[in-house]
Design an enzyme around this catalytic site. Structure first.
Site, PDB file in Angstrom:
ATOM      1  N   CYS A   1       0.835  -1.195   0.000  1.00 17.09           N
ATOM      2  CA  CYS A   1       0.000   0.000   0.000  1.00 17.09           C
ATOM      3  C   CYS A   1       0.876   1.253   0.000  1.00 17.09           C
ATOM      4  CB  CYS A   1      -0.938   0.089   1.188  1.00 17.09           C
ATOM      5  SG  CYS A   1      -2.076  -1.272   1.310  1.00 17.09           S
TER       6      CYS A   1
ATOM      7  N   ARG B   1       4.062  -0.397  -4.663  1.00 13.22           N
ATOM      8  CA  ARG B   1       3.748  -0.886  -3.314  1.00 13.22           C
ATOM      9  C   ARG B   1       2.435  -1.667  -3.264  1.00 13.22           C
ATOM     10  NH1 ARG B   1       6.812   1.840   0.488  1.00 13.22           N
ATOM     11  NH2 ARG B   1       5.367   1.234   2.108  1.00 13.22           N
TER      12      ARG B   1
ATOM     13  N   TRP C   1      -2.648  -2.845  -1.599  1.00 18.25           N
ATOM     14  CA  TRP C   1      -2.310  -4.258  -1.701  1.00 18.25           C
ATOM     15  C   TRP C   1      -3.138  -4.906  -0.606  1.00 18.25           C
ATOM     16  CZ3 TRP C   1      -0.396  -8.223   1.291  1.00 18.25           C
ATOM     17  CH2 TRP C   1       0.096  -9.345   0.601  1.00 18.25           C
TER      18      TRP C   1
ATOM     19  N   ASN D   1      -1.741   2.443   5.542  1.00 21.96           N
ATOM     20  CA  ASN D   1      -0.841   1.372   5.078  1.00 21.96           C
ATOM     21  C   ASN D   1      -0.429   0.587   6.321  1.00 21.96           C
ATOM     22  OD1 ASN D   1       2.703   1.540   4.297  1.00 21.96           O
ATOM     23  ND2 ASN D   1       1.334  -0.174   4.102  1.00 21.96           N
ATOM     24  N   GLY D   2      -0.761  -0.701   6.352  1.00 25.19           N
ATOM     25  CA  GLY D   2      -0.406  -1.519   7.512  1.00 25.19           C
ATOM     26  C   GLY D   2      -1.556  -2.431   7.871  1.00 25.19           C
TER      27      GLY D   2
ATOM     28  N   GLU E   1      17.853 -17.491  -7.000  1.00 18.91           N
ATOM     29  CA  GLU E   1      17.440 -16.169  -7.446  1.00 18.91           C
ATOM     30  C   GLU E   1      16.891 -16.219  -8.880  1.00 18.91           C
ATOM     31  OE1 GLU E   1      16.715 -13.505  -6.161  1.00 18.91           O
ATOM     32  OE2 GLU E   1      16.902 -11.963  -7.681  1.00 18.91           O
TER      33      GLU E   1
ATOM     34  N   LYS F   1      13.127 -15.093  -9.885  1.00 13.04           N
ATOM     35  CA  LYS F   1      12.846 -14.072 -10.908  1.00 13.04           C
ATOM     36  C   LYS F   1      11.819 -14.597 -11.900  1.00 13.04           C
ATOM     37  CE  LYS F   1      13.939 -11.120  -9.579  1.00 13.04           C
ATOM     38  NZ  LYS F   1      14.518 -11.096  -8.294  1.00 13.04           N
TER      39      LYS F   1
ATOM     40  N   GLU G   1       8.276 -14.971 -10.248  1.00 12.74           N
ATOM     41  CA  GLU G   1       7.704 -13.663  -9.901  1.00 12.74           C
ATOM     42  C   GLU G   1       7.049 -12.973 -11.093  1.00 12.74           C
ATOM     43  OE1 GLU G   1      10.154 -11.104  -6.650  1.00 12.74           O
ATOM     44  OE2 GLU G   1      11.347 -11.783  -8.335  1.00 12.74           O
TER      45      GLU G   1
ATOM     46  N   HIS H   1      18.198 -36.141  -5.424  1.00 12.68           N
ATOM     47  CA  HIS H   1      17.364 -36.526  -4.287  1.00 12.68           C
ATOM     48  C   HIS H   1      15.927 -36.064  -4.450  1.00 12.68           C
ATOM     49  CE1 HIS H   1      20.948 -37.957  -2.304  1.00 12.68           C
ATOM     50  NE2 HIS H   1      21.543 -36.813  -2.639  1.00 12.68           N
TER      51      HIS H   1
ATOM     52  N   LYS I   1       6.326  -4.419  -3.728  1.00 15.06           N
ATOM     53  CA  LYS I   1       7.765  -4.294  -3.560  1.00 15.06           C
ATOM     54  C   LYS I   1       8.182  -4.104  -2.106  1.00 15.06           C
ATOM     55  CE  LYS I   1      11.764  -2.643  -5.800  1.00 15.06           C
ATOM     56  NZ  LYS I   1      12.189  -4.010  -6.132  1.00 15.06           N
TER      57      LYS I   1
HETATM   58  C1  G6P Z   1       9.264  -8.375  -1.775  1.00 20.27           C
HETATM   59  C2  G6P Z   1       9.833  -7.934  -3.100  1.00 20.27           C
HETATM   60  C3  G6P Z   1      11.163  -8.644  -3.353  1.00 20.27           C
HETATM   61  C4  G6P Z   1      12.127  -8.394  -2.202  1.00 20.27           C
HETATM   62  C5  G6P Z   1      11.501  -8.786  -0.856  1.00 20.27           C
HETATM   63  C6  G6P Z   1      12.359  -8.298   0.307  1.00 20.27           C
HETATM   64  O1  G6P Z   1       8.901  -9.705  -1.838  1.00 20.27           O
HETATM   65  O2  G6P Z   1       8.924  -8.205  -4.139  1.00 20.27           O
HETATM   66  O3  G6P Z   1      11.730  -8.151  -4.548  1.00 20.27           O
HETATM   67  O4  G6P Z   1      13.288  -9.132  -2.406  1.00 20.27           O
HETATM   68  O5  G6P Z   1      10.220  -8.179  -0.717  1.00 20.27           O
HETATM   69  O6  G6P Z   1      12.353  -6.901   0.310  1.00 20.27           O
HETATM   70  P1  G6P Z   1      13.481  -5.976   0.870  1.00 20.27           P
HETATM   71  O7  G6P Z   1      13.018  -4.592   0.556  1.00 20.27           O
HETATM   72  O8  G6P Z   1      13.546  -6.220   2.352  1.00 20.27           O
HETATM   73  O9  G6P Z   1      14.751  -6.324   0.201  1.00 20.27           O
END
Ligand code: G6P
Length: 612
Positions: free
Chosen positions: A2, A27, A73, A99-100, A485, A489, A492, A508, A607
Site C-alpha cells: 500500500c 507498493r 495491496w 498502510n499496515g 534467485e 525471478k 515472480e 534426491h 515491492k
Molecule cells: C518483496 C519484493 C522482493 C524483495 C523482498 C524483500 O517480496 O517483491 O523483490 O526481495 O520483498 O524486500 P526488501 O526490501 O527487504 O529487500
C-alpha cells in the site's frame, strides 16, 4: 504494501495525488482512491490500477487544495471498489488512508458496533476511522488528539493520514511500523510512503519516526509529537535523489532499465570505498563498529526474498574468506523461533526497501538481546537504516520494478567488500589474494556490461522456453543462491513454476521431474566443481532435459552437451554471482514480456512488504 500520499497547500491536490500514487504503485496495485476536501469531502475509489481511477474520475469534479490518496495491496477484504481506500467515518466527517494492519480490529469493531457503528467494508482500516470518530465525538476533541488517543488503543502497524471536514486547514498523519515521509515545501506540505512522490516538489523532508503524530497546516506549521503526547522537534533533511531516477529513460519497463543500470550501480556501491590502484577497501559502517564486528563469534543474516539470496551468497563469502560462522535466516521464521542471540553476535539485515516488516521485527528482537545490528540497505532514511547500529547503503538508486535486480547485485557487491575487508583485517586471506580480489571486483562493472551484450541471444533462448510450465535452476557453491534467485525471478514475473536447487541435490528428488518438457538452467562457471557440474548436466541430458548452461567464456566441454550456452567473462570464483545472475535476470524478463505479463507490477506482489 500500500502506498499513501497527501497534499495541503494552494495548488490543486488531485494531479499531485495521482502522480504520487503512480510513483507508489510498486507498493500495491489492486485498487486506488483519493479524497479531496473542498467544503465537503469527495471520495473517488476504484478497483484496479491508478489509471483505472484516473479514467473513472475523468469527468467528475476534482477541486480541492487538500487531499489524500492510496494505492492498495489487499490484506483484509478482497480488492474491490468498496474495500479500496480512503475510508470514511460513520458521520462522513473524517476520511483516512492507511498502510499496515490493525491487528485488534475485530474486538474494536465489536465494541464500536455496540456503540451503534455500522460498517460497510471488510477492512481493518474502516474500524480505525470509526474509532477516531467515536473518540472525537464523545470527548469533543481536536482531530489530532482524537487520532492520538485512538492509536493508543490500536495493536498493529500503520502509516495513516486523516482529513476532517470541519477542519479544512489541516492534515494529521501518524506512523508505527509503516513508513511515512513529509515533504516541506513553500506554503505547502506533501506526505507519502516514500520520497518518490515528493522529490519533484521539494527536496526538504522529515522522516516520521515510529509512534509519532504529525500535524501540518496550510499556514505552514509542522508539529510532531509522540503518541504518548511528548512534543518532538522535527529534523528536516535534504533528499539526494534526482527525478530522472524515477523515469523509465526510454526502456519499455523499469526492470529492463534497472538490469541495464547494473554496471553503474555496482560502481556506485564501490565508489569511495574501494581503490584498486592502492588496493584498499574502506567501509564507514564497518570502521564505526570495527572492534565488535572483528570480535563477533558469528554473523546472523536476516532478510526476505531476493535479499535473502544475497544473504546466502554472503554466507559463502564470510565463511570462505573471513572464516566467520554465518547463519542465514528468513526473517519471518527467525523472529518467531525463540532464536539464541547473544551480545557477541552481529546481526546483518539485508533489505532493498529498508521497510520489510519481518526483517525489521527480527532486528528489534536482536536489539533486545544485545546483538550489534548492521544494515545493508538501499532506501536512504528507511526504518531498517535507522534502527541499525551501523551499516552501508548500497546506493543503487530507487528500484521500481517489483522484481529486484540492481539491488541484488548492489547487496552482493557490498557484502563482498565487507567480507574482504574483514578477511584482510583478520589476516584470513593473504595480501596477494586480497589484492587479486580487489582488482577483480573493480573490473566487475565492465564485465557486467559485457554480459549485457548477450541480450539478443538470451531473448532467442527465452522464445524457446516461454511456453513451458516448469523450470529447474541448478548451481553449486557460490552459484547455488544464484540458482534460487534465477528461479525466483522467473516465477515472480512470468508465473512459470520454477525451482532452484543445489545441482548435486537434484538426484534426491527433482530428477524425477525431468523429461523433454523441462528446461534446466545450469550455472556452470565454478572452477572448483567443474567436473561435478558437467556430470550433473550429463544426468539431465540422459533424461532428455532441455539444458541451458551459463558457462565461462571459452568453455568447450559444456557447449557440446547443453542445448544452449550463455557465456560470461572469467572471474574469481567468489565474484561469480555478480556476473552469473545477469543472464538469468534477462531470461526471466524476456519470457515475461513474451507471455504478455506486466513485468514491473506482477500479480499479487508488492515491492515493499510492510505487513507480516
Ligand atoms: C518483496 C519484493 C522482493 C524483495 C523482498 C524483500 O517480496 O517483491 O523483490 O526481495 O520483498 O524486500 P526488501 O526490501 O527487504 O529487500
Amino acid at each position: 504494501m500500500c502506498g499513501i500520499v497527501a497534499y495541503i497547500g494552494n495548488k490543486e491536490a488531485y494531479p499531485i495525488l495521482i502522480k504520487g500514487l503512480q510513483r507508489l504503485e510498486y507498493r500495491g496495485y489492486d485498487s486506488a482512491g483519493v479524497a479531496l476536501l473542498n467544503g465537503d469531502i469527495t471520495v473517488y475509489k476504484k478497483q484496479g490500477k491508478v489509471q483505472d481511477l484516473l479514467d473513472f474520475s475523468q469527468d467528475l469534479p476534482k477541486e480541492g487544495t487538500i487531499g489524500i490518496g492510496h494505492t492498495r495491496w489487499a490484506t483484509h477484504g478482497v480488492p474491490n471498489d468498496v474495500n479500496a481506500h480512503p475510508h470514511s467515518s460513520g458521520n462522513s466527517r473524517l476520511t483516512l488512508v492507511h498502510n499496515g494492519i490493525i491487528e485488534n480490529y475485530s474486538p474494536l469493531k465489536t465494541a464500536l458496533e455496540k456503540e451503534g457503528h455500522t460498517f460497510s467494508t471488510d477492512t481493518d482500516t474502516e474500524v480505525l476511522v470509526h474509532l477516531i470518530e467515536e473518540i472525537q465525538d464523545r470527548h469533543k476533541l481536536s482531530l489530532e488528539e482524537a487520532v492520538r488517543i485512538a492509536l493508543t488503543r490500536v495493536v498493529g502497524a500503520y502509516a495513516i493520514v486523516v482529513i476532517d471536514r470541519e477542519d479544512k486547514n489541516k492534515l494529521v498523519a501518524a506512523r508505527k511500523g509503516s513508513p511515512l515521509v513529509i515533504g516541506v515545501g513553500e506554503g505547502e506540505f506533501f506526505m507519502a510512503s516514500d520520497a518518490t512522490p515528493i522529490i519533484e516538489h521539494t527536496k526538504k523532508v522529515v522522516y516520521l519516526n515510529d509512534e509519532e503524530i504529525a500535524v501540518v497546516t496550510r499556514d505552514g506549521d509542522l508539529e510532531v509529537k509522540t503518541i504518548a503526547n511528548e512534543v518532538q522537534s522535527p529534523f528536516i533533511q535534504e533528499l539526494d535523489m534526482k527525478i530522472e531516477m524515477l523515469e523509465k529513460g526510454g526502456y519499455d519497463y523499469f526492470m529492463l532499465k534497472e538490469i541495464h543500470e547494473q554496471p553503474k550501480t555496482i560502481s556506485d556501491a564501490m565508489r569511495g570505498r574501494l581503490n584498486a590502484t592502492n588496493c584498499w577497501i574502506k567501509l564507514g559502517g564497518l570502521d564505526e563498529m570495527a572492534e565488535r564486528i572483528m570480535a563477533a563469534q558469528r554473523f546472523i543474516i536476516a532478510a526476505c526474498g531476493t535479499s535473502w539470496h544475497s544473504g546466502l551468497i554472503a554466507e559463502y563469502l564470510f565463511e570462505d574468506l573471513a572464516r566467520i560462522p554465518v547463519e542465514v535466516e528468513y526473517a519471518s521464521e527467525f523472529r518467531y523461533r525463540n532464536p539464541i542471540i547473544t551480545p557477541e553476535d552481529v546481526v546483518i539485515a539485508i533489505s532493498q526497501s529498508g521497510e520489510t516488516a519481518d526483517t525489521l521485527a527480527a532486528l528489534e528482537l536482536a536489539k533486545d538481546k544485545g546483538a550489534l545490528l548492521y544494515g545493508i540497505v538501499n532506501s536512504v532514511g528507511s526504518s531498517i537504516a535507522r534502527i541499525t547500529d551501523a551499516g552501508s547503503y548500497i546506493h543503487a538508486g530507487p528500484e521500481i520494478g517489483v522484481a529486484s535486480t540492481k539491488a541484488f547485485t548492489g547487496q552482493v557487491t557490498l557484502l563482498t567488500m565487507l567480507a574482504l575487508s574483514i578477511a584482510h583485517k583478520k589476516g584470513t586471506i593473504t595480501d596477494t589474494y586480497f589484492r587479486q580480489l580487489v582488482i577483480e571486483l573493480a573490473n566487475i562493472p565492465s564485465k557486467v556490461s559485457q554480459v549485457l551484450e548477450s541480450d539478443e541471444q538470451i531473448k532467442y533462448i527465452a522464445g524457446e522456453i516461454k511456453d513451458r510450465t516448469n523450470a529447474l535452476y541448478l548451481g553449486r557453491g557460490y552459484n547455488f543462491p544464484v540458482a534460487l534467485e534465477g528461479a525466483l525471478k522467473l516465477k515472480e514475473i512470468s508465473y512459470i513454476h520454477a525451482e532452484g536447487y543445489p545441482a548435486a541435490e537434484m538426484k534426491h528428488g527433482p530428477i524425477a521431474l525431468i523429461d523433454e518438457e523441462m528446461p534446466v538452467i545450469v550455472i556452470a562457471t565454478n572452477k572448483s566443481a567443474y567436473e561435478k557440474i558437467v556430470s550433473n548436466i550429463q544426468e539431465v541430458k540422459a533424461r532428455k532435459g532441455f539444458v541451458i548452461a551459463v558457462v565461462t567464456e571459452g568453455d568447450v566441454e559444456i557447449s557440446k552437451i547443453a542445448d544452449h550456452t550463455i557465456e560470461i567473462p572469467d572471474t574469481e570464483e567468489p565474484l561469480t554471482p555478480l556476473l552469473s545472475v545477469i543472464p538469468l535476470q534477462l531470461l526471466s524478463y524476456h519470457i515475461a514480456v513474451m507471455r504478455g505479463c506486466n513485468v514491473d507490477q506482477p500479480r499479487n506482489l508488492a515491492k515493499s512488504v510492510t505487513v507480516e
